[in-house]
Scaffold this active site. Sequence first.
Site, short mmCIF file in Angstrom:
data_model
loop_
_atom_site.label_atom_id
_atom_site.label_comp_id
_atom_site.label_asym_id
_atom_site.label_seq_id
_atom_site.Cartn_x
_atom_site.Cartn_y
_atom_site.Cartn_z
N LYS A 8 -16.92 6.97 -0.52
CA LYS A 8 -17.90 5.82 -0.26
C LYS A 8 -19.11 5.87 0.09
O LYS A 8 -19.64 7.38 -0.04
CB LYS A 8 -17.47 4.27 0.81
CG LYS A 8 -15.69 3.67 0.56
CD LYS A 8 -15.86 3.24 1.67
CE LYS A 8 -14.34 1.81 1.93
NZ LYS A 8 -13.75 1.72 2.39
N TYR A 47 -10.92 -4.76 -4.94
CA TYR A 47 -11.04 -5.15 -4.31
C TYR A 47 -10.64 -6.46 -4.37
O TYR A 47 -11.03 -7.92 -3.46
CB TYR A 47 -12.49 -5.41 -3.33
CG TYR A 47 -12.50 -4.32 -2.53
CD1 TYR A 47 -11.90 -3.97 -1.84
CD2 TYR A 47 -13.92 -3.57 -2.83
CE1 TYR A 47 -11.93 -1.66 -1.04
CE2 TYR A 47 -14.22 -2.63 -2.05
CZ TYR A 47 -13.05 -2.03 -1.37
OH TYR A 47 -13.91 -0.39 -0.58
N PHE A 55 -16.37 -11.27 4.43
CA PHE A 55 -16.32 -10.33 3.81
C PHE A 55 -17.00 -9.93 2.78
O PHE A 55 -17.44 -8.27 2.36
CB PHE A 55 -16.28 -9.23 4.48
CG PHE A 55 -14.80 -8.72 4.70
CD1 PHE A 55 -13.87 -7.97 4.09
CD2 PHE A 55 -13.55 -9.23 5.53
CE1 PHE A 55 -13.51 -7.51 3.50
CE2 PHE A 55 -12.42 -9.33 5.63
CZ PHE A 55 -11.68 -7.80 4.18
N ARG A 83 -3.56 7.60 5.12
CA ARG A 83 -4.55 6.89 6.17
C ARG A 83 -3.81 6.77 6.53
O ARG A 83 -5.42 6.50 7.57
CB ARG A 83 -3.57 5.26 5.90
CG ARG A 83 -3.47 4.30 4.12
CD ARG A 83 -4.07 3.78 3.94
NE ARG A 83 -3.75 2.66 5.07
CZ ARG A 83 -5.37 1.32 4.47
NH1 ARG A 83 -5.65 1.54 4.28
NH2 ARG A 83 -5.41 0.68 5.91
N THR A 89 -9.87 0.84 10.26
CA THR A 89 -10.49 0.17 9.11
C THR A 89 -11.56 0.08 10.23
O THR A 89 -12.77 0.24 9.36
CB THR A 89 -9.99 -0.79 9.12
OG1 THR A 89 -8.62 -1.21 8.23
CG2 THR A 89 -11.20 -1.91 7.73
N ARG A 100 -12.80 8.55 9.18
CA ARG A 100 -13.65 7.68 9.73
C ARG A 100 -13.43 7.46 11.13
O ARG A 100 -15.15 7.22 11.60
CB ARG A 100 -12.68 6.12 9.89
CG ARG A 100 -12.39 5.69 8.11
CD ARG A 100 -11.81 4.69 8.00
NE ARG A 100 -11.44 3.95 6.54
CZ ARG A 100 -10.63 2.81 6.03
NH1 ARG A 100 -9.32 2.52 6.98
NH2 ARG A 100 -10.50 2.55 5.28
N ASN A 110 -17.65 2.40 5.90
CA ASN A 110 -16.27 3.56 6.81
C ASN A 110 -16.05 4.30 6.14
O ASN A 110 -14.89 5.02 6.06
CB ASN A 110 -15.03 2.12 7.52
CG ASN A 110 -14.55 1.66 5.92
OD1 ASN A 110 -14.67 1.67 5.42
ND2 ASN A 110 -13.19 0.85 6.48
N HIS A 113 -11.97 5.40 1.56
CA HIS A 113 -10.37 4.38 1.07
C HIS A 113 -9.02 4.77 1.15
O HIS A 113 -9.70 6.46 0.29
CB HIS A 113 -11.17 3.03 -0.18
CG HIS A 113 -10.27 2.40 -0.93
ND1 HIS A 113 -9.88 1.68 -0.68
CD2 HIS A 113 -9.12 3.35 -1.78
CE1 HIS A 113 -8.72 0.93 -1.78
NE2 HIS A 113 -7.99 1.86 -1.94
N GLU A 124 -4.25 0.59 -8.12
CA GLU A 124 -5.68 1.30 -8.18
C GLU A 124 -5.79 2.45 -9.23
O GLU A 124 -7.45 2.53 -9.76
CB GLU A 124 -6.21 1.26 -6.62
CG GLU A 124 -5.92 0.31 -5.90
CD GLU A 124 -6.17 0.50 -3.73
OE1 GLU A 124 -6.22 1.35 -3.80
OE2 GLU A 124 -5.52 -0.04 -4.02
P1 IDP Z 1 -8.58 -0.35 4.95
O1 IDP Z 1 -9.62 0.15 4.32
O2 IDP Z 1 -8.41 0.00 6.16
O3 IDP Z 1 -7.57 -0.63 3.56
P2 IDP Z 1 -9.08 -3.53 4.24
O4 IDP Z 1 -8.79 -4.18 5.38
O5 IDP Z 1 -8.50 -3.52 3.08
O6 IDP Z 1 -9.38 -2.29 4.80
O7 IDP Z 1 -10.30 -4.06 3.67
C1 IDP Z 1 -11.26 -3.04 2.79
C2 IDP Z 1 -12.40 -2.58 3.13
O8 IDP Z 1 -12.99 -3.81 3.43
C3 IDP Z 1 -12.23 -2.14 4.03
O9 IDP Z 1 -12.36 -0.80 4.24
C4 IDP Z 1 -14.21 -1.74 5.37
O10 IDP Z 1 -15.00 -1.89 4.48
C5 IDP Z 1 -13.62 -3.77 4.32
N1 IDP Z 1 -13.92 -4.93 5.54
C6 IDP Z 1 -12.63 -4.79 5.75
N2 IDP Z 1 -12.71 -6.11 7.06
C7 IDP Z 1 -14.16 -5.89 7.30
C8 IDP Z 1 -15.02 -7.43 7.84
O11 IDP Z 1 -14.46 -7.51 9.06
N3 IDP Z 1 -16.40 -7.19 7.83
C9 IDP Z 1 -16.36 -5.92 6.68
N4 IDP Z 1 -16.42 -5.29 5.89
C10 IDP Z 1 -14.68 -5.47 6.85
MG MG Z 2 -6.94 -2.45 1.64
#
Ligand code: IDP
Ligand code: MG
Length: 137
Positions: A8, A47, A55, A83, A89, A100, A110, A113, A124
């Site tokens: 990212k 996304y 968010f 993962r 996350t 992370r 973070n 991805h 994807e």
């Molecule tokens: P992941 O990347 O671990 O699969 P997901 O729940 O799929 O997590 O969320 C996708 C991305 O959205 C996350 O990597 C993160 O950057 C962002 N994200 C998730 N939850 C939040 C939040 O509560 N606030 C801001 N960004 C978030």
């Molecule tokens: Mg995800």
Amino acid sequence: MKTLIIIKPDAVQRGLIGEIIGRFEKIGKILGLKLLLMDKERAQRLYSVHEGKPFYDELVDYITSGPVVVGVLDGENIIKIAREILGATNPENAVAGTIRGDFGLDVGKNTVHGSDSVKSAEYEIPIFFSENELVDR
Ligand code: IDP
Ligand code: MG
């Protein structure tokens, strides 16, 4: 089995591409790799499962804010293994030694991805790579 990984903008900006690719290289075979600037349409496709979440707008703005590196990794059980090395996350909850855990700034920035399921990976990967861009030999 294949998975999509993304380095990212926060990581590209901090010069972490090599470090992070090095970690991915240890767990799987790289079939495709490129640096690009995502446009809004592509970010929204990536996304789409998060559309409507609080968010979502922030997420799309962030992922389009600077260059990213996208890649396809291949290997047995690669989705789960990738993962695991991503870490939780929210970097606050990510264990040291995960990407992370070591480099994540906050839940938005973070660092990386990784596809979360076979279904997600199959959705994807074609957003970024055509079949003939994946080199498997
Ligand atoms: P992941 O990347 O671990 O699969 P997901 O729940 O799929 O997590 O969320 C996708 C991305 O959205 C996350 O990597 C993160 O950057 C962002 N994200 C998730 N939850 C939040 C939040 O509560 N606030 C801001 N960004 C978030
Ligand atoms: Mg995800």
